[in-house]
Design an enzyme around this catalytic site. Structure first.
Site, short mmCIF file in Angstrom:
data_model
loop_
_atom_site.label_atom_id
_atom_site.label_comp_id
_atom_site.label_asym_id
_atom_site.label_seq_id
_atom_site.Cartn_x
_atom_site.Cartn_y
_atom_site.Cartn_z
N ALA A 112 68.48 81.09 -61.03
CA ALA A 112 69.87 81.25 -60.13
C ALA A 112 70.60 80.02 -60.50
CB ALA A 112 69.62 81.50 -58.59
N ASN A 181 63.16 76.61 -56.20
CA ASN A 181 62.93 76.36 -57.62
C ASN A 181 64.11 76.02 -58.22
OD1 ASN A 181 60.35 77.73 -58.14
ND2 ASN A 181 61.18 79.36 -57.42
N HIS A 211 74.35 76.83 -54.12
CA HIS A 211 73.76 75.88 -54.86
C HIS A 211 74.79 75.11 -55.25
CE1 HIS A 211 69.89 78.14 -54.68
NE2 HIS A 211 70.38 78.84 -55.55
#
Length: 260
Positions: A112, A181, A211
């Site tokens: 991602a 992750n 993020h």
């Protein structure tokens, strides 16, 4: 290239069906290794031994525990291994087994998050003095089993963003295995687990999973912001992840004419 999928959930199921339907030129699905009580009716199901015997590449989409348990035997069989649950590689001993033992080759999926190539180049050229990643997700998806009942309820009922954890990427990845992750990916890209500071924020009003990565070093300053829609099958992960996996499989199946 014959491909087996380890795990058949929100990520593995999408990947397996796309391969089954011939959507990745040069790659063919041989089956899925599925631990659930009910096998998917529309996909071939294999045991792990049959999968490693038949596949050139095994794609791990089953989580950190499954990778730790089955990853070493996969590369030892001679099959290559594409890892999605990169947070498990915070365990240095596991990383060494998967990377250095062989004869199968270890490959990592960016999942991602983006910008890893630039971070790796910056770390190599002039070194990085600081790297930070802040991950923000819808609050209920960040509830963890290790939390006490009071903390779990606080997260579920909060009306405002709440910072749940801030610390070294290795620690945050272990505490939030399904959600951090990305922090592990950044640490692996810059090859320094201790340098990367990771923060996890629960936001009940977050429309997207966010993020934000910032880095400073001798080659420059960098800022990346990734905002992904959650997966409809599992809101704890981003919907783009299976497509990142398929892109990685495509590069391995036909490596010419693509960014490395």
């Amino acid at each position: 290239m014959k491909v087996a999928i380890l795990g058949c959930g929100a990520i593995g199921g999408v990947v397996a069906r796309s391969l089954r339907d011939g959507e990745v030129p040069g790659a063919e699905l041989v089956g899925v290794v599925h631990a659930g009580p009910t096998d998917p009716p529309d996909l071939p199901v294999l045991g792990i031994e049959a999968a490693t015997e038949q596949a050139d590449l095994v794609v791990e989409c089953a989580g950190q525990r499954a990778l730790a348990e089955l990853g070493p035997s996969i590369v030892a069989s001679g099959a290559d291994l594409l890892v999605v649950s990169v947070g498990a590689l915070a365990d240095d001993a596991l990383l060494t087994k998967l990377r250095d033992t062989g004869p199968g080759t270890l490959h990592l999926c960016s999942g991602a998050v983006g910008g890893l190539d630039v971070l790796a180049a910056a770390a190599r050229e002039g070194g990085l003095s600081a790297v930070r990643i802040v991950t923000t997700k819808k609050a209920p998806t960040l509830v963890q089993r290790w939390m006490d009942a009071e903390q779990q309820e606080r997260i579920r009922s909060t009306a405002e963003p709440v910072e749940l954890m801030r610390g070294p990427a290795r620690e945050v990845t272990a505490a939030f295995p399904a959600s951090a992750n990305v922090a592990a990916s950044v640490a692996l890209a810059v090859e320094d687990w201790d340098l990367v500071e990771a923060t996890v924020v629960a936001d009940p009003n977050a429309p997207l999973t966010s993020h934000v990565i910032t880095a400073e070093g001798g080659s420059g300053d960098y800022r990346f912001e990734i905002r992904n829609h959650p997966s409809p099958g599992n809101p704890a992960t981003s919907g783009v992840v299976p497509h990142a996996v398929l892109a990685a499989v495509a590069k391995l199946a036909r490596p010419t004419g693509a960014f490395a």
